[in-house]
Scaffold this motif. Structure first.
Motif, PDB file in Angstrom:
ATOM      1  N   ASN A 183       4.886   2.814   0.812  1.00 39.59           N
ATOM      2  CA  ASN A 183       5.579   3.687   1.832  1.00 39.59           C
ATOM      3  C   ASN A 183       6.699   3.057   2.440  1.00 39.59           C
ATOM      4  OD1 ASN A 183       5.763   6.273   3.048  1.00 39.59           O
ATOM      5  ND2 ASN A 183       5.458   4.698   4.637  1.00 39.59           N
ATOM      6  N   HIS A 202       8.896   6.657  -3.032  1.00 39.48           N
ATOM      7  CA  HIS A 202       8.168   7.808  -2.352  1.00 39.48           C
ATOM      8  C   HIS A 202       7.644   8.813  -3.371  1.00 39.48           C
ATOM      9  CE1 HIS A 202       8.952   6.514   1.497  1.00 39.48           C
ATOM     10  NE2 HIS A 202      10.278   6.806   1.740  1.00 39.48           N
ATOM     11  N   ASN A 205       4.484   7.289  -4.634  1.00 41.36           N
ATOM     12  CA  ASN A 205       3.584   7.359  -3.613  1.00 41.36           C
ATOM     13  C   ASN A 205       2.801   8.585  -3.206  1.00 41.36           C
ATOM     14  OD1 ASN A 205       2.586   4.824  -2.414  1.00 41.36           O
ATOM     15  ND2 ASN A 205       3.171   5.459  -0.493  1.00 41.36           N
ATOM     16  N   ARG A 209      -1.078   9.195  -3.479  1.00 44.43           N
ATOM     17  CA  ARG A 209      -1.998   9.607  -2.173  1.00 44.43           C
ATOM     18  C   ARG A 209      -2.554  10.913  -2.321  1.00 44.43           C
ATOM     19  NH1 ARG A 209       1.620   7.065   2.928  1.00 44.43           N
ATOM     20  NH2 ARG A 209       0.377   5.443   3.084  1.00 44.43           N
ATOM     21  N   THR A 223       3.829  10.651   3.723  1.00 42.08           N
ATOM     22  CA  THR A 223       4.711  10.186   2.493  1.00 42.08           C
ATOM     23  C   THR A 223       5.579  11.458   2.052  1.00 42.08           C
ATOM     24  OG1 THR A 223       3.257   8.526   1.542  1.00 42.08           O
ATOM     25  CG2 THR A 223       4.694   9.740   0.025  1.00 42.08           C
TER      26      THR A 223
END
Length: 326
Positions: A183, A202, A205, A209, A223
């Protein structure tokens, strides 16, 4: 027979949740924090015990999470000074306390002090714990973030790239700290204008996540916010607005209306509306937001200052739009 101070410290330490950053622990912390601060106010720092330092350190982390930075810094500084006196400068607890104090200075916008402490801490952690210890990697990450906040991307990006590679190797791809590194590298690429790489990281991620941490974890919400900001920078306001509005609703529900991240989501939502050509709606959102930020965080908090600046921009844009054309 236990002293009153020792008994109070023992009971509060036992009751204090171990992860102040976990929203599930915040209701307990909100009940405890007045008692912890009262204990600190009525005792001499020179007589602090290891248990007292641990309690104050956790309290300081909770206060930092809530945006109460002056009181956070007071508790974290006292915890660090106590740990250094009781355990020595090289003890892992002392190094962790210094890291937490530096991070609070960073959150408060005192980047010169934060960088000084992070640089000192990284040198000591490399010497004491070695380059692959998780605490060393955390401090390198925090130092890189401080460099980025100060505008020094030439120093920030290489450190973030190194840290992501090391965390992938040491901790694995799904470790929460590895996801933090990805991130932070993505946000640095965005700051450097490398939007394609920022968006790619991003998006990756956010997917990871959601899978690893779940949709309501504060880091997942962070994020999604950062991806929306990257879409905005890339000229895609439609996707940016959609993500910001979703994130704001989720942060209100998960974190509450006065959390700094919720206030930041409100600021980002209003800002993208202004940039998309709707200054009237932006002003309508910024005006109550500024009042809420000053009440919750204080008029001198960096976020309150950013909101004040954005409100001025929106008002200027709205006035220009209303002005008759010659």
């Amino acid at each position: 027979m236990r002293s009153a101070r020792g008994e109070a410290t023992r009971l509060l330490s036992r009751a204090a949740p171990r992860k102040p950053e976990d929203p599930a622990a915040w209701p307990v912390w909100r009940r405890l924090i007045p008692h912890v601060l009262a204990l600190a106010d009525h005792t001499d720092p020179a007589t602090d015990t290891i248990r007292m330092c641990l309690l104050l350190g956790r309290a300081g982390e909770f206060l930092e999470e809530q945006g109460d930075l002056p009181r956070s810094i007071d508790q974290l500084r006292r915890a660090y000074e106590g740990d250094r006196r009781l355990l020595g400068a090289d003890h892992p607890n002392t190094l962790a306390s210094r890291n937490n104090l530096a991070y609070a200075y960073q959150s408060a916008g005192n980047l010169a002090r934060a960088i000084e402490l992070h640089e000192q801490n990284l040198a000591d952690l490399l010497r004491v714990l070695g380059p692959d210890h998780p605490n060393t990697l955390t401090t390198r990450n925090n130092l890189a973030q401080a460099y980025k906040q100060s505008g020094d991307l030439d120093r920030a990006i290489p450190l973030l790239e190194q840290n992501l590679a090391d965390r992938l190797r040491v901790l694995g791809a799904d470790h929460p700290n590895t996801l933090i590194s990805r991130n932070n590298l993505a946000t640095a690429y965005k700051s450097a204008g490398d939007l394609a790489r920022a968006i790619e990281l991003h998006e990756q991620n956010l997917a990871d996540r959601l899978r690893v941490l779940g949709p309501d974890h504060p880091n997942t919400l962070t994020t999604r916010n950062n991806l929306a900001q990257a879409y905005r920078a890339a000229g895609d306001p439609v996707r940016a607005i959609e993500l910001h509005e979703q994130n704001l609703a989720d942060r209100l529900r998960v974190l509450g209306p006065d959390h700094p991240n919720t206030l930041n989501s409100r600021n980002n939502t209003a800002s993208i509306l202004r940039a998309a050509g709707d200054p009237r709606r932006a002003v309508e959102l910024f005006e109550p937001l500024l009042a809420d930020a000053e009440r919750a965080l204080g008029a001198n908090h960096p976020l309150a200052g950013a909101i004040r600046h954005n409100l001025a921009l929106a008002r200027r844009q709205l006035a220009s739009a209303r002005r008759p054309q010659a």
